[in-house]
Design a protein around this motif. Structure first.
Motif, PDB file in Angstrom:
ATOM      1  N   UNK A 163       1.060  -1.379  -0.327  1.00  0.00           N
ATOM      2  CA  UNK A 163       0.013   0.356  -0.453  1.00  0.00           C
ATOM      3  C   UNK A 163       0.493   1.298   0.211  1.00  0.00           C
ATOM      4  N   UNK A 164       0.264   2.306   0.468  1.00  0.00           N
ATOM      5  CA  UNK A 164       1.231   3.391   0.215  1.00  0.00           C
ATOM      6  C   UNK A 164       0.976   4.179   1.333  1.00  0.00           C
ATOM      7  N   UNK A 165       2.116   4.497   2.242  1.00  0.00           N
ATOM      8  CA  UNK A 165       2.116   5.051   3.503  1.00  0.00           C
ATOM      9  C   UNK A 165       2.817   6.560   3.044  1.00  0.00           C
ATOM     10  N   UNK A 166       2.248   7.408   4.096  1.00  0.00           N
ATOM     11  CA  UNK A 166       3.327   8.494   4.711  1.00  0.00           C
ATOM     12  C   UNK A 166       4.515   8.637   5.855  1.00  0.00           C
ATOM     13  N   UNK A 167       5.239   8.807   5.745  1.00  0.00           N
ATOM     14  CA  UNK A 167       5.613   8.681   6.403  1.00  0.00           C
ATOM     15  C   UNK A 167       6.619   9.782   7.056  1.00  0.00           C
ATOM     16  N   UNK A 168       6.395  10.626   8.535  1.00  0.00           N
ATOM     17  CA  UNK A 168       6.900  11.349   8.632  1.00  0.00           C
ATOM     18  C   UNK A 168       8.126  11.330   9.995  1.00  0.00           C
ATOM     19  N   UNK A 169       9.241  12.486   9.634  1.00  0.00           N
ATOM     20  CA  UNK A 169      10.235  11.962  10.483  1.00  0.00           C
ATOM     21  C   UNK A 169      10.664  12.784  10.831  1.00  0.00           C
ATOM     22  N   UNK A 170      10.516  13.477  12.488  1.00  0.00           N
ATOM     23  CA  UNK A 170      10.999  14.302  13.640  1.00  0.00           C
ATOM     24  C   UNK A 170      12.211  14.255  13.361  1.00  0.00           C
ATOM     25  N   UNK A 171      13.043  15.387  13.208  1.00  0.00           N
ATOM     26  CA  UNK A 171      14.149  15.257  14.623  1.00  0.00           C
ATOM     27  C   UNK A 171      14.731  17.399  14.882  1.00  0.00           C
ATOM     28  N   UNK A 172      15.014  17.054  16.218  1.00  0.00           N
ATOM     29  CA  UNK A 172      14.604  18.526  16.857  1.00  0.00           C
ATOM     30  C   UNK A 172      14.505  20.060  15.972  1.00  0.00           C
ATOM     31  N   UNK A 207      12.407  19.345  12.976  1.00  0.00           N
ATOM     32  CA  UNK A 207      12.819  19.607  11.405  1.00  0.00           C
ATOM     33  C   UNK A 207      12.245  18.426  11.218  1.00  0.00           C
ATOM     34  N   UNK A 208      10.919  18.740  10.513  1.00  0.00           N
ATOM     35  CA  UNK A 208      10.175  17.734   9.497  1.00  0.00           C
ATOM     36  C   UNK A 208      10.657  17.130   8.657  1.00  0.00           C
ATOM     37  N   UNK A 209      10.366  16.090   7.838  1.00  0.00           N
ATOM     38  CA  UNK A 209      10.519  15.112   7.133  1.00  0.00           C
ATOM     39  C   UNK A 209       9.457  14.749   6.403  1.00  0.00           C
ATOM     40  N   UNK A 210       8.812  14.314   5.493  1.00  0.00           N
ATOM     41  CA  UNK A 210       7.273  14.044   4.755  1.00  0.00           C
ATOM     42  C   UNK A 210       7.786  13.472   3.360  1.00  0.00           C
ATOM     43  N   UNK A 211       7.321  11.823   3.780  1.00  0.00           N
ATOM     44  CA  UNK A 211       7.431  11.435   1.771  1.00  0.00           C
ATOM     45  C   UNK A 211       6.611  10.152   2.483  1.00  0.00           C
ATOM     46  N   UNK A 212       6.171   9.691   1.071  1.00  0.00           N
ATOM     47  CA  UNK A 212       5.074   9.085   0.239  1.00  0.00           C
ATOM     48  C   UNK A 212       5.950   7.479   0.225  1.00  0.00           C
ATOM     49  N   UNK A 213       6.085   6.380   0.466  1.00  0.00           N
ATOM     50  CA  UNK A 213       5.957   5.458  -0.118  1.00  0.00           C
ATOM     51  C   UNK A 213       4.954   3.812  -0.301  1.00  0.00           C
ATOM     52  N   UNK A 214       5.202   3.515  -1.691  1.00  0.00           N
ATOM     53  CA  UNK A 214       5.305   2.702  -2.133  1.00  0.00           C
ATOM     54  C   UNK A 214       5.298   1.132  -1.972  1.00  0.00           C
ATOM     55  N   UNK A 215       4.577   0.767  -0.942  1.00  0.00           N
ATOM     56  CA  UNK A 215       4.922  -1.024  -0.523  1.00  0.00           C
ATOM     57  C   UNK A 215       4.145  -1.528  -2.179  1.00  0.00           C
ATOM     58  N   UNK A 216       5.250  -2.811  -2.431  1.00  0.00           N
ATOM     59  CA  UNK A 216       4.906  -3.422  -3.652  1.00  0.00           C
ATOM     60  C   UNK A 216       4.717  -4.988  -3.240  1.00  0.00           C
ATOM     61  N   UNK A 217       3.718  -5.718  -3.223  1.00  0.00           N
ATOM     62  CA  UNK A 217       3.693  -6.954  -2.951  1.00  0.00           C
ATOM     63  C   UNK A 217       5.257  -8.058  -2.091  1.00  0.00           C
ATOM     64  N   UNK A 218       5.451  -7.879  -1.688  1.00  0.00           N
ATOM     65  CA  UNK A 218       6.252  -7.927  -0.278  1.00  0.00           C
ATOM     66  C   UNK A 218       8.122  -7.487  -0.727  1.00  0.00           C
ATOM     67  N   UNK A 219       7.945  -6.656  -1.962  1.00  0.00           N
ATOM     68  CA  UNK A 219       9.160  -5.395  -1.894  1.00  0.00           C
ATOM     69  C   UNK A 219       9.771  -5.073  -0.850  1.00  0.00           C
ATOM     70  N   UNK A 220      11.326  -4.576  -0.861  1.00  0.00           N
ATOM     71  CA  UNK A 220      11.839  -4.015   0.440  1.00  0.00           C
ATOM     72  C   UNK A 220      11.622  -2.603  -0.071  1.00  0.00           C
ATOM     73  N   UNK A 273      13.318   1.049   0.232  1.00  0.00           N
ATOM     74  CA  UNK A 273      14.622   1.682   1.556  1.00  0.00           C
ATOM     75  C   UNK A 273      13.856   3.018   1.501  1.00  0.00           C
ATOM     76  N   UNK A 274      14.110   4.157   2.693  1.00  0.00           N
ATOM     77  CA  UNK A 274      14.000   5.435   2.911  1.00  0.00           C
ATOM     78  C   UNK A 274      15.054   5.937   3.197  1.00  0.00           C
ATOM     79  N   UNK A 275      15.296   7.009   3.524  1.00  0.00           N
ATOM     80  CA  UNK A 275      16.804   7.620   3.724  1.00  0.00           C
ATOM     81  C   UNK A 275      16.179   9.030   4.898  1.00  0.00           C
ATOM     82  N   UNK A 276      15.833   9.548   5.733  1.00  0.00           N
ATOM     83  CA  UNK A 276      15.718  10.213   6.362  1.00  0.00           C
ATOM     84  C   UNK A 276      16.963  11.538   6.511  1.00  0.00           C
ATOM     85  N   UNK A 277      17.205  12.239   5.660  1.00  0.00           N
ATOM     86  CA  UNK A 277      18.378  12.925   6.059  1.00  0.00           C
ATOM     87  C   UNK A 277      17.973  14.747   6.620  1.00  0.00           C
ATOM     88  N   UNK A 278      18.789  14.861   7.840  1.00  0.00           N
ATOM     89  CA  UNK A 278      18.440  16.269   7.943  1.00  0.00           C
ATOM     90  C   UNK A 278      19.879  17.268   7.177  1.00  0.00           C
TER      91      UNK A 278
END
Length: 151
Positions: free
Chosen positions: A116-125, A127-140, A142-147
């Motif tokens: 499915x599709x998911x919104x990933x929200x990472x917050x550090x100090x 500062x927020x990073x927001x990304x949308x990822x789509x997961x398909x059929x068991x495939x992995x 990878x998402x790096x959140x970089x400040x």
């Protein structure tokens, strides 16, 4: 306290100055992992299993060998892509409903999510990073959140 925490993780950061791809090559190494240095334990929230950790080379290699997790998150900062373990993560469905909320985790988090599709929200100090990822059929995915700054 923040300085001590950053100093404690500098050993792992030195090993992986070029970021996550460098760690992947270490994960396939035939060198044994010192399990006494590994503090990983699968946890669950709202029926979603996850792992959080990656402090030190042995623990980062151990988490990267874990199977069955469809979302692989890494957190880094600065020009040297230094790992950071103090990130708040929220994973939401596309309708904005919270599925998983984790505080002060990382620098690596693996999550078992259905396709499915998911919104990933990472917050550090603050500062927020927001990304949308789509997961398909068991495939992995990878998402790096970089400040960009070392704050």
């Amino acid at each position: 306290m923040k300085s001590l925490r950053l100093l404690a993780f500098s050993g792992a950061a030195l090993v992986v100055l070029s970021g996550f791809p460098a760690m992947v090559s270490h994960a396939s190494s035939s060198e044994p992992i010192d399990t006494s240095a590994v503090q990983l334990e699968q946890q669950q929230q709202n029926g979603i299993a996850y792992l959080s950790g990656g402090i030190g080379l042995d623990e980062s290699r151990a988490i990267q060998q874990a199977k069955g997790y469809t979302l692989h998150l890494t957190f880094s900062t600065g020009p040297g892509n230094e790992y950071v373990p103090d990130v708040d993560i929220a994973i939401q469905n596309m309708q904005g409903h919270s599925l998983l909320t984790l505080n002060q985790v990382g620098p690596i988090v693996y999550v078992q999510l259905a396709p499915g599709r998911y919104v990933i929200v990472g917050t550090r100090n603050g500062h927020e990073h927001r990304s949308v990822v789509e997961l398909k059929g068991g495939a992995v995915q990878d998402l790096n959140l970089h400040w960009s700054d070392a704050t």
